[in-house]
Design a protein around this motif. Sequence first.
Motif, short mmCIF file in Angstrom:
data_model
loop_
_atom_site.label_atom_id
_atom_site.label_comp_id
_atom_site.label_asym_id
_atom_site.label_seq_id
_atom_site.Cartn_x
_atom_site.Cartn_y
_atom_site.Cartn_z
N SER A 24 6.54 44.76 9.86
CA SER A 24 7.49 44.84 10.98
C SER A 24 7.04 44.01 12.17
O SER A 24 7.87 43.54 12.96
CB SER A 24 7.68 46.30 11.40
OG SER A 24 6.48 46.83 11.96
N ARG A 27 7.80 39.79 11.90
CA ARG A 27 9.14 39.23 12.12
C ARG A 27 9.56 38.30 10.98
O ARG A 27 9.98 37.17 11.19
CB ARG A 27 9.20 38.48 13.46
CG ARG A 27 8.91 39.37 14.66
CD ARG A 27 9.14 38.68 15.97
NE ARG A 27 8.86 39.56 17.09
CZ ARG A 27 9.07 39.26 18.37
NH1 ARG A 27 9.57 38.07 18.69
NH2 ARG A 27 8.79 40.13 19.32
N ASP A 52 14.74 52.81 3.92
CA ASP A 52 14.74 52.70 5.39
C ASP A 52 14.47 51.29 5.90
O ASP A 52 14.48 51.05 7.11
CB ASP A 52 13.69 53.65 5.99
CG ASP A 52 14.15 55.10 5.99
OD1 ASP A 52 15.37 55.34 5.88
OD2 ASP A 52 13.29 55.99 6.11
N ILE A 53 14.22 50.35 5.01
CA ILE A 53 13.93 48.97 5.45
C ILE A 53 15.21 48.32 5.97
O ILE A 53 16.24 48.32 5.29
CB ILE A 53 13.35 48.15 4.26
CG1 ILE A 53 12.01 48.72 3.83
CG2 ILE A 53 13.20 46.68 4.66
CD1 ILE A 53 11.44 48.07 2.57
N SER A 54 15.13 47.75 7.16
CA SER A 54 16.30 47.08 7.74
C SER A 54 16.30 45.58 7.49
O SER A 54 17.35 44.93 7.59
CB SER A 54 16.36 47.36 9.25
OG SER A 54 15.17 46.91 9.89
N THR A 55 15.14 45.01 7.18
CA THR A 55 15.04 43.58 6.87
C THR A 55 15.71 43.29 5.53
O THR A 55 15.58 44.09 4.61
CB THR A 55 13.56 43.16 6.81
OG1 THR A 55 12.92 43.50 8.03
CG2 THR A 55 13.41 41.67 6.55
N PRO A 56 16.41 42.17 5.38
CA PRO A 56 16.96 41.81 4.06
C PRO A 56 15.87 41.85 3.00
O PRO A 56 14.75 41.39 3.22
CB PRO A 56 17.48 40.39 4.29
CG PRO A 56 17.83 40.34 5.74
CD PRO A 56 16.79 41.19 6.42
N THR A 57 16.21 42.40 1.86
CA THR A 57 15.21 42.67 0.82
C THR A 57 15.75 42.30 -0.56
O THR A 57 16.90 42.59 -0.88
CB THR A 57 14.81 44.16 0.83
OG1 THR A 57 14.43 44.53 2.16
CG2 THR A 57 13.64 44.42 -0.09
#
Length: 240
Positions: A24, A27, A52-57
């Motif tokens: 996190s 960035r 719960d990950i908000s970053t594209p995965t």
Amino acid sequence: MRVAVLSDVHGNAVALEAVLEEVSSERVDLIVFGGDLTWGPLPEETLALVADISTPTLFVRGNAERALLEPSDPPTERGRWLAERHSAADLAFIEQFAATVPVEIEGLGPVLFCHGSPRSDEELVTPETPARRVREFAAGVRERVIVSAHTHLQFDRRVEGIRLVNPGSVGMPYEGRPGAYWAVLGPDVSLRRTEYPLAEAAERYRASGDPLAEQMVELLLSPPTRDEVIEDAEQRKFAG
């Protein structure tokens, strides 16, 4: 484009939580999971962290995901225990994982993510894999950077005009010392290691009910050395 690569979590939610906290602060634009995500003592907790990950995965399918989707008949005790801890929705999510994932990364160009190798999720690629075998599994692959997993060994090497990268294992590293191993890609390759509370992980493993909990604790606290793993992997070449 900067990409965090997290592979072979093996249900170690304690290690994954520590790594995600570091990710996190990096960035990154994308997180790629390299396979074998939940096959371990804390599968439900691991899936909760991923949700719960908000970053594209993006997700690569490993041999452990294949084992969940195509269980042995009859199932092993461990396989049955793990199956009981994956809901229908969990399996539907895992079914979307891809055998290979291509990503364009600034500074590296086209990068191909896989679990074992581009041709098999069970191929064991190490820092000592001969050039001949690299040519074989890279045949027809346009990407000149191949990021694999499966051996739980972290490395970055060039052979036959191809850059081979393994971020190591977040949850069950074979590095001779504990920790959570991962990598950041873009504009170059940065290999990382994160410390986390091993005692907490061991305690939660033992309380999980996992039939292999004690063996998993032993691997956490006293992992095999790199040399031992490389020698074994190069003899076998493929392993599930």
